[in-house]
Motif scaffolding. Structure first.
Motif, mmCIF file in Angstrom:
data_model
loop_
_atom_site.group_PDB
_atom_site.id
_atom_site.type_symbol
_atom_site.label_atom_id
_atom_site.label_comp_id
_atom_site.label_asym_id
_atom_site.label_seq_id
_atom_site.Cartn_x
_atom_site.Cartn_y
_atom_site.Cartn_z
ATOM 1 N N ALA A 57 -20.146 5.828 -1.329
ATOM 2 C CA ALA A 57 -19.914 5.596 0.098
ATOM 3 C C ALA A 57 -19.004 4.398 0.308
ATOM 4 O O ALA A 57 -18.110 4.422 1.175
ATOM 5 C CB ALA A 57 -21.240 5.397 0.820
ATOM 6 N N ARG A 72 -21.775 7.092 4.039
ATOM 7 C CA ARG A 72 -23.082 7.352 3.424
ATOM 8 C C ARG A 72 -23.572 8.754 3.774
ATOM 9 O O ARG A 72 -24.119 9.474 2.939
ATOM 10 C CB ARG A 72 -24.095 6.307 3.895
ATOM 11 C CG ARG A 72 -23.933 4.925 3.273
ATOM 12 C CD ARG A 72 -25.175 4.092 3.524
ATOM 13 N NE ARG A 72 -25.066 2.769 2.931
ATOM 14 C CZ ARG A 72 -24.814 1.658 3.625
ATOM 15 N NH1 ARG A 72 -24.645 1.725 4.928
ATOM 16 N NH2 ARG A 72 -24.721 0.496 3.016
ATOM 17 N N ASP A 203 -26.710 0.943 8.265
ATOM 18 C CA ASP A 203 -27.702 1.934 7.866
ATOM 19 C C ASP A 203 -29.054 1.240 7.732
ATOM 20 O O ASP A 203 -29.382 0.664 6.700
ATOM 21 C CB ASP A 203 -27.301 2.579 6.542
ATOM 22 C CG ASP A 203 -28.248 3.698 6.141
ATOM 23 O OD1 ASP A 203 -29.147 4.005 6.948
ATOM 24 O OD2 ASP A 203 -28.085 4.254 5.048
ATOM 25 N N ALA A 206 -32.061 3.206 5.265
ATOM 26 C CA ALA A 206 -31.891 3.436 3.828
ATOM 27 C C ALA A 206 -33.220 3.271 3.107
ATOM 28 O O ALA A 206 -34.013 2.383 3.427
ATOM 29 C CB ALA A 206 -30.858 2.463 3.258
#
Length: 441
Positions: A57, A72, A203, A206
């Motif tokens: 990513a 991602r 993110d 995660a």
């Protein structure tokens, strides 16, 4: 070339514009399927690892110019589709869009993809999103497995090759705290930008890192940096490096970690580049000890100037803003000065990669630095992108204008009923497979 396609938009029939939009949507879906197929292979072969980026990513964000969050998600979908052949085939034919495939890969398995694909071909993306959210909620199961409650414990030792080996066993509640700390440390370690109004949402969902070592190193760096105001007498509380009797940092013949393994010259240079290390010089006649007092570490003012100038890890494609090291481009052990013309910020992973010889940095003067591959090729900060819409149309001209359009008649979605029917059908199919296996055995 179609001459009507070259007319100004206002002069073209609206039906032609609609047809071209739908055609391009199908072609984009087919091209995206090819893009994700290549991305999955690139990730499986770890094509990004040679450059010491954190993941595929991060490489995609650097090379393809997409946000890290989007990258991602693209990597996740690319890997998920590799085990869903029916969805992958429909995607490659431009019959389902990337948005639908992204939703399907959250719940589909090789045994359920056929029924889900039929729904995706008939339902609009909004209905499919609702259905998938319902399936995720219904299939989430509580973990009722018995937990081993043996006493906690652990140990550490240096292996024959010099590596530190740690094994540990936690009580459930302490293990949960440890995993939570690892997940937070990994988030902080890989975060590239401070949150701001123009910053893409990081993110925050995660999972815990599958490889905990980088996050554990980040946790260790945090503790060492955060407790410098409270010195500890124990030698184990510092990273101590013993060097030879001549007092030269380059002399690796006697260099070793305190109560630890010896260090070769390359590893010694990497260790000496870390500001948290303390050097111990031994006298020629025995165990006489002298602390290193030379100006190897940047002063607080110099470090503040360095952070204001660089802001993040300066390696192209990285951009991390946490756990940064002030690196001497010309090593301090080789006479490099501690000034802005010779210092640049590197994250821990790229700092280690540099000392492992995976890339080089050259100080050009005037606080300018160039990065190169080991073979001398330059590394660009922002590679240029190029594309040709006509080539896209030619390559995927077999895609029909209505390929990506769902066969939907406008009926509403009863998400609860649809979810219940799917789960019941999947359960029956699973029982049927188990019965067939038992019969065959």
């Amino acid at each position: 070339m179609n001459t009507t396609a070259q007319l100004p938009t206002a002069e073209r029939p609206i039906e032609e514009i609609e047809t071209e939009i739908c055609t391009l949507a199908g072609q984009i879906a087919a091209a995206t399927a090819r893009f994700l197929t290549l991305l999955a292979e690139f990730d499986a072969r770890r094509g990004w690892a040679g450059w010491q980026l954190h993941s595929a990513a991060h490489w995609l964000s650097w090379k393809a110019g997409v946000s890290l969050h989007t990258a991602r998600e693209q990597v996740r979908v690319a890997n998920a589709v590799t085990v869903l052949p029916r969805i992958a085939h429909a995607f490659a034919e431009g019959r389902v869009s990337y948005s639908k495939v992204r939703a399907l890969t959250r719940v589909a398995t090789p045994h359920t993809e056929e029924s889900l694909l039929r729904i995706a071909l008939q339902a609009p993306a909004a209905h499919l999103d609702r259905l998938v959210r319902g399936l995720v909620r219904q299939t989430r199961k509580a973990d009722n497995s018995n937990t081993d409650t043996d006493s906690a414990g652990g140990r550490w030792f240096y292996d024959d090759d010099g590596s530190l080996v740690v094994s540990a066993r936690f009580r459930p509640e302490d293990g949960a705290r440890f995993i939570a700390a690892l997940t937070r440390a990994e988030y902080e370690r890989t975060r590239t930008d401070d949150d701001g109004p123009d910053t893409p949402e990081p993110d925050r969902t995660a999972p815990a890192p599958s490889n905990p070592v980088p996050a554990m190193v980040a946790m260790a760096e945090t503790i060492c940096a955060g407790t410098t105001a409270s010195p500890v007498v124990s030698p184990a509380a510092d990273v101590l490096v013993h060097i030879g009797p001549d007092g030269s940092p380059l002399d690796a013949s006697h260099a070793h970690l305190d109560d630890g393994p010896g260090l070769d010259s390359q590893t010694l240079e990497a260790v000496l580049c870390t500001a948290s290390v303390r050097l111990i010089r031994h006298g020629r006649l025995g165990p006489t000890i002298a602390w290193d007092t030379s100006q190897r570490r940047p002063s607080r003012t110099l470090l503040r100037q360095l952070v204001i100038r660089d802001r993040c890890c300066t390696v192209p494609g990285c951009g991390r803003t946490r756990f940064l090291h002030a690196h001497h481009v010309v090593y301090y052990s080789r006479g490099g000065p501690t000034d802005l013309d010779n210092l640049t910020l590197l994250c821990g992973e790229h700092h280690r990669a540099l000392h492992d010889g995976l890339f080089t940095i050259t100080a050009e003067g005037g606080q300018r630095f160039t990065f190169r591959h080991p073979d001398g090729r330059g590394i660009d900060y922002a590679p240029l992108l190029s594309g040709d819409v006509d080539d896209l149309s030619r390559r995927y001209r077999h895609i029909d204008p209505d390929a990506v359009t769902a066969d939907w008649s406008g009926e509403p979605l009863d998400a609860s009923f649809a979810t219940d029917v799917l789960l019941r059908n999947w359960d029956l199919e699973k029982r049927r497979r188990n019965t067939d296996l038992a019969t065959a055995a």
